[in-house]
Structure formats: structure tokens, C-alpha cells
Design a protein around this motif. Structure first.
Motif, PDB file in Angstrom:
ATOM      1  N   ARG A  33      86.222 111.508 174.761  1.00 31.64           N
ATOM      2  CA  ARG A  33      87.493 112.214 174.581  1.00 31.64           C
ATOM      3  C   ARG A  33      87.317 113.715 174.414  1.00 31.64           C
ATOM      4  N   ALA A  34      86.071 114.121 174.273  1.00 32.85           N
ATOM      5  CA  ALA A  34      85.807 115.508 173.866  1.00 32.85           C
ATOM      6  C   ALA A  34      86.289 116.546 174.887  1.00 32.85           C
ATOM      7  N   ILE A  35      86.156 116.226 176.188  1.00 36.42           N
ATOM      8  CA  ILE A  35      86.572 117.214 177.195  1.00 36.42           C
ATOM      9  C   ILE A  35      88.069 117.472 177.100  1.00 36.42           C
ATOM     10  N   ASP A  36      88.855 116.372 177.130  1.00 40.51           N
ATOM     11  CA  ASP A  36      90.311 116.511 177.081  1.00 40.51           C
ATOM     12  C   ASP A  36      90.777 117.183 175.798  1.00 40.51           C
ATOM     13  N   ARG A  37      90.063 116.936 174.733  1.00 39.22           N
ATOM     14  CA  ARG A  37      90.464 117.513 173.442  1.00 39.22           C
ATOM     15  C   ARG A  37      89.915 118.910 173.218  1.00 39.22           C
ATOM     16  N   LYS A  38      89.314 119.440 174.255  1.00 35.94           N
ATOM     17  CA  LYS A  38      88.798 120.818 174.220  1.00 35.94           C
ATOM     18  C   LYS A  38      87.775 121.050 173.104  1.00 35.94           C
ATOM     19  N   GLU A  39      86.968 120.040 172.843  1.00 28.74           N
ATOM     20  CA  GLU A  39      85.935 120.193 171.820  1.00 28.74           C
ATOM     21  C   GLU A  39      84.629 120.731 172.408  1.00 28.74           C
ATOM     22  N   LEU A  40      84.522 120.677 173.748  1.00 27.37           N
ATOM     23  CA  LEU A  40      83.310 121.177 174.397  1.00 27.37           C
ATOM     24  C   LEU A  40      83.511 122.609 174.853  1.00 27.37           C
ATOM     25  N   SER A  41      82.461 123.391 174.752  1.00 25.67           N
ATOM     26  CA  SER A  41      82.536 124.764 175.246  1.00 25.67           C
ATOM     27  C   SER A  41      81.168 125.179 175.764  1.00 25.67           C
ATOM     28  N   MET A  42      81.144 126.317 176.451  1.00 19.58           N
ATOM     29  CA  MET A  42      79.870 126.839 176.940  1.00 19.58           C
ATOM     30  C   MET A  42      79.570 128.150 176.225  1.00 19.58           C
ATOM     31  N   VAL A  43      78.304 128.322 175.851  1.00 16.74           N
ATOM     32  CA  VAL A  43      77.840 129.613 175.345  1.00 16.74           C
ATOM     33  C   VAL A  43      76.765 130.106 176.311  1.00 16.74           C
ATOM     34  N   PHE A  93      82.003 119.894 184.122  1.00 13.69           N
ATOM     35  CA  PHE A  93      82.660 120.788 183.168  1.00 13.69           C
ATOM     36  C   PHE A  93      81.821 122.052 182.980  1.00 13.69           C
ATOM     37  N   ALA A  94      80.503 121.859 182.793  1.00 10.27           N
ATOM     38  CA  ALA A  94      79.602 122.999 182.581  1.00 10.27           C
ATOM     39  C   ALA A  94      79.621 123.924 183.797  1.00 10.27           C
ATOM     40  N   LEU A  95      79.547 123.339 184.993  1.00 11.39           N
ATOM     41  CA  LEU A  95      79.544 124.145 186.214  1.00 11.39           C
ATOM     42  C   LEU A  95      80.850 124.905 186.398  1.00 11.39           C
ATOM     43  N   ARG A  97      83.131 125.762 184.067  1.00 11.05           N
ATOM     44  CA  ARG A  97      83.287 126.798 183.035  1.00 11.05           C
ATOM     45  C   ARG A  97      82.410 128.000 183.374  1.00 11.05           C
ATOM     46  N   ALA A  98      81.136 127.716 183.666  1.00 12.59           N
ATOM     47  CA  ALA A  98      80.170 128.802 183.866  1.00 12.59           C
ATOM     48  C   ALA A  98      80.525 129.647 185.092  1.00 12.59           C
ATOM     49  N   THR A  99      80.917 129.000 186.192  1.00 10.89           N
ATOM     50  CA  THR A  99      81.221 129.783 187.395  1.00 10.89           C
ATOM     51  C   THR A  99      82.565 130.508 187.251  1.00 10.89           C
ATOM     52  N   THR A 100      83.501 129.890 186.533  1.00 13.24           N
ATOM     53  CA  THR A 100      84.772 130.575 186.265  1.00 13.24           C
ATOM     54  C   THR A 100      84.522 131.817 185.420  1.00 13.24           C
ATOM     55  N   ASP A 101      83.716 131.661 184.374  1.00 16.22           N
ATOM     56  CA  ASP A 101      83.411 132.795 183.502  1.00 16.22           C
ATOM     57  C   ASP A 101      82.680 133.896 184.265  1.00 16.22           C
ATOM     58  N   LEU A 102      81.723 133.489 185.117  1.00 18.00           N
ATOM     59  CA  LEU A 102      80.968 134.485 185.889  1.00 18.00           C
ATOM     60  C   LEU A 102      81.903 135.298 186.790  1.00 18.00           C
ATOM     61  N   THR A 103      82.802 134.600 187.490  1.00 17.82           N
ATOM     62  CA  THR A 103      83.751 135.290 188.366  1.00 17.82           C
ATOM     63  C   THR A 103      84.618 136.248 187.549  1.00 17.82           C
ATOM     64  N   ASP A 104      85.014 135.805 186.373  1.00 17.69           N
ATOM     65  CA  ASP A 104      85.827 136.644 185.501  1.00 17.69           C
ATOM     66  C   ASP A 104      85.052 137.895 185.058  1.00 17.69           C
ATOM     67  N   SER A 117      72.964 130.582 184.984  1.00 16.08           N
ATOM     68  CA  SER A 117      72.059 129.470 185.176  1.00 16.08           C
ATOM     69  C   SER A 117      72.642 128.251 184.447  1.00 16.08           C
ATOM     70  N   VAL A 118      72.737 127.124 185.168  1.00 17.39           N
ATOM     71  CA  VAL A 118      73.359 125.928 184.587  1.00 17.39           C
ATOM     72  C   VAL A 118      72.367 124.769 184.642  1.00 17.39           C
ATOM     73  N   ASN A 119      72.236 124.020 183.551  1.00 15.16           N
ATOM     74  CA  ASN A 119      71.307 122.883 183.509  1.00 15.16           C
ATOM     75  C   ASN A 119      71.876 121.673 184.236  1.00 15.16           C
ATOM     76  N   LEU A 120      71.007 120.972 184.943  1.00  7.65           N
ATOM     77  CA  LEU A 120      71.413 119.790 185.701  1.00  7.65           C
ATOM     78  C   LEU A 120      70.622 118.576 185.215  1.00  7.65           C
ATOM     79  N   SER A 121      71.295 117.451 185.048  1.00  4.48           N
ATOM     80  CA  SER A 121      70.638 116.215 184.621  1.00  4.48           C
ATOM     81  C   SER A 121      70.303 115.341 185.820  1.00  4.48           C
ATOM     82  N   SER A 122      69.402 114.389 185.604  1.00  5.92           N
ATOM     83  CA  SER A 122      68.971 113.562 186.732  1.00  5.92           C
ATOM     84  C   SER A 122      70.105 112.722 187.311  1.00  5.92           C
TER      85      SER A 122
END
Ligand code: C2E
Ligand code: MG
Ligand code: MG
Ligand code: MG
Length: 283
Positions: A33-43, A93-95, A97-104, A117-122
């Protein structure tokens, strides 16, 4: 929770039980539920060019602010996401957020030349949709593929080398840069450097901060090998200015550590960029 043998007494909740399986399930439910509830963010943590101390880019790192438990580190929730079907939405979500922020940041600063730079899982790499999803995302967020770097560890690549080679090749051909993360831990087989289209190596902090007498020899050889292969080198976890200078002399391109800056929010990145790259300094 736990019933003692022979009795009916239920033990009171103890934090020590947290690491258990039930708790993991609860966290998975919460994470769902964390994404919809805006509990996740990128630093974003700055990556410094060692030659001139300038900011070259940022690594995007995920944060989870749990409503009851407070901040939960990625070392705890990323494995949970990876073991379930959650890593793909989290990864996208990470991709996004990060690319939106970069463009901004680019728009707001008159196109300061930095990468993100964004981390990718297997599990993400194994999805047949990854390439198309990333391309669609870049179009949506108006992000230049040459400004995006993806970080993968060798275990991610090892899981399915054939699929990895195919997908990574397509990503690289489209201009996206690829970094081999946490190099110097695990096997660090040299084959990964030549068999996959990585253009960057990130030296793990365990290697960078190693205080044995073989450290210098090891770092020198890895860095010169990387340069021979025309790869960029990022050193993680540099602890002192002297270490940074030493690595720069060895030919290491970038440093990323608390010494040069902790991860910060998107707004703070913008302030930092405006400070570091005033419009008057650029033609
Ligand atoms: P990583 O990709 O190797 O990221 C570097 C980690 O080192 C980050 O921890 C960063 O905050 C930390 N770090 C930076 N400078 C220093 C330093 O000077 N000293 C020390 N001791 N640590 C430093 P963080 O943010 O807790 O992330 C941990 C790991 O979680 C990451 O390691 C990465 O594997 C994973 N992770 C984080 N965000 C994401 C994400 O969005 N997606 C995926 N798939 N994994 C992520
Ligand atoms: Mg990383
Ligand atoms: Mg790393
Ligand atoms: Mg790591």
C-alpha cells in the motif's frame, strides 16, 4: 503471539519478534500500500568528480516512511519487494521519480549537465517488458537516455546471464549508461566487465575503506584495468580528503560518500545545483 507449551498465556508483543516471518508478511502487506499512500520517496546522493570536486550526478535511493514504524531502510524492504511481486512497481516508481526530478532540475537550472543513477533489481531485469517500459518512461518524463545510468550488481546479472546480456545491450544501445555496483564484494569476476556492456564500475566501500596493505595494489590494478576498458570508476564510501586525493591520483573518476554529501531530497538538489552552477558561470 507465541503460546508457551502447556499454558494458555499469550506472550506480550516484544520488539525482538520483529525479524520473524509474521512481521515480514506484515511489512509486505504494508509495502503493497505504500506507493498509493505516498510513503515512498526518492533521495539523491551527489557523485563528485574527484579531479575538480564538481557534482557530476546523483544516485537515486529509495526511502520508506512507515506510518507506525518510521523510516525503514532499503536493506530491509528491498529484499521483501524482491521476494514478492512488488519489486517491479517499486522499480518503476524509482525510475519515474528520478527521471521526472532530473528533467525538472534541468529545466530549472538551464540544463546543468548531470546524470541520475537508479538501482535495478534482478526481477526487473528478468522481465521481458523492462526495455519497453524504460523507453516509454523516458518519453513520458522527457528524459534524455544519455542522462540516465542504471546500477546493477553482479548477482543481478548472474541470475540469468543470457537475458541480462540481451536486455543490457538494448539499453546501452539506446544511450543509457550501465554501472556495475558494489564491485569488490562477492565474486567480482572480471568476465562481467567484458561480457556485459557496462561503462562504469562502482567500487564498494568495503574495498575503498579496506585498511590492509594490499589495498593500494588492488585499487590501482582495478582502476587501471577499468580505464584500459574505457570504463568510468566511482569509489563509494571514501572517508577522508586524503583518500579522495589518493584515488584521484590512481585515476578514479568519481567519489560518492557521506564525505561529499549525504542523500538529500529533490528540492535540496535543486538548491545545490543552483549554488554550484550559477548561470553566470556558464556560457
Ligand atoms: P547501493 O546501491 O550500493 O547504494 C549505496 C548505499 O551506501 C546507500 O545506502 C547510501 O546511502 C550508502 N552510503 C553512501 N555514502 C556512504 C558512506 O560514506 N558510508 C556508508 N557507510 N554508507 C554510505 P541506502 O540508501 O541505505 O541503500 C542501500 C542499498 O539498498 C543500496 O545500495 C541498493 O542496493 C538498495 N537500494 C536503495 N534504493 C533502491 C532502489 O530504488 N531500487 C533498488 N532495487 N535498490 C535500492
Ligand atoms: Mg547503487
Ligand atoms: Mg553500491
Ligand atoms: Mg550496496
Amino acid at each position: 503471539r507465541a503460546k508457551r507449551a502447556g499454558g494458555n498465556r499469550v506472550e506480550p508483543f516484544r520488539p525482538a519478534f520483529r525479524a520473524g516471518g509474521t512481521d515480514r508478511l506484515q511489512l509486505e502487506t504494508d509495502l503493497r500500500r505504500a506507493i498509493d499512500r505516498k510513503e515512498l520517496s526518492m533521495v539523491y546522493q551527489p557523485i563528485m568528480r574527484l579531479a575538480d570536486g564538481e557534482v557530476a550526478g546523483f544516485e537515486a535511493l529509495m526511502r520508506w516512511d512507515h506510518p507506525k514504524r518510521g523510516s525503514i531502510p532499503p536493506s530491509e524492504f528491498i529484499p521483501i519487494a524482491e521476494a514478492s511481486d512488488l519489486i517491479e512497481p517499486l522499480g518503476m516508481f524509482a525510475l519515474e521519480r528520478a527521471t521526472t526530478d532530473l528533467t525538472d532540475w534541468e529545466k530549472q537550472t538551464g540544463d546543468v549537465p548531470i546524470f541520475v543513477s537508479v538501482n535495478l533489481s534482478s526481477a526487473q531485469l528478468l522481465s521481458s517488458e523492462l526495455y519497453n517500459d524504460i523507453r516509454a518512461m523516458l518519453t513520458k518524463t522527457q528524459c534524455d537516455p544519455r542522462r540516465l545510468k542504471l546500477e546493477l550488481t553482479e548477482s543481478v546479472v548472474m541470475e540469468n546471464p543470457e537475458q541480462a546480456r540481451l536486455v543490457l545491450g538494448k539499453l546501452r544501445d539506446s544511450g543509457i549508461s550501465l554501472a556495475l555496483d558494489d564491485f569488490g564484494t562477492g565474486y567480482s569476476s572480471l568476465a562481467y566487465l567484458t561480457r556485459f556492456p557496462f561503462d562504469t564500475i562502482k567500487l564498494d566501500k568495503a574495498l575503498v575503506c579496506d585498511h590492509s596493505d594490499k589495498r593500494t595494489v588492488l585499487l590501482k590494478s582495478i582502476i587501471s584495468m577499468a580505464r584500459g576498458l574505457e570504463m568510468k570508476v566511482v569509489a563509494e564510501g571514501i572517508e577522508t580528503e586524503e583518500e579522495g586525493q589518493e584515488l584521484a591520483r590512481m585515476g578514479c573518476d568519481y567519489g560518492q560518500s557521506y564525505l561529499y554529501g549525504a542523500p538529500i531530497g529533490a528540492e535540496s538538489v535543486l538548491r545545490l545545483l543552483r549554488e554550484r552552477f550559477p548561470l553566470t558561470k556558464r556560457a
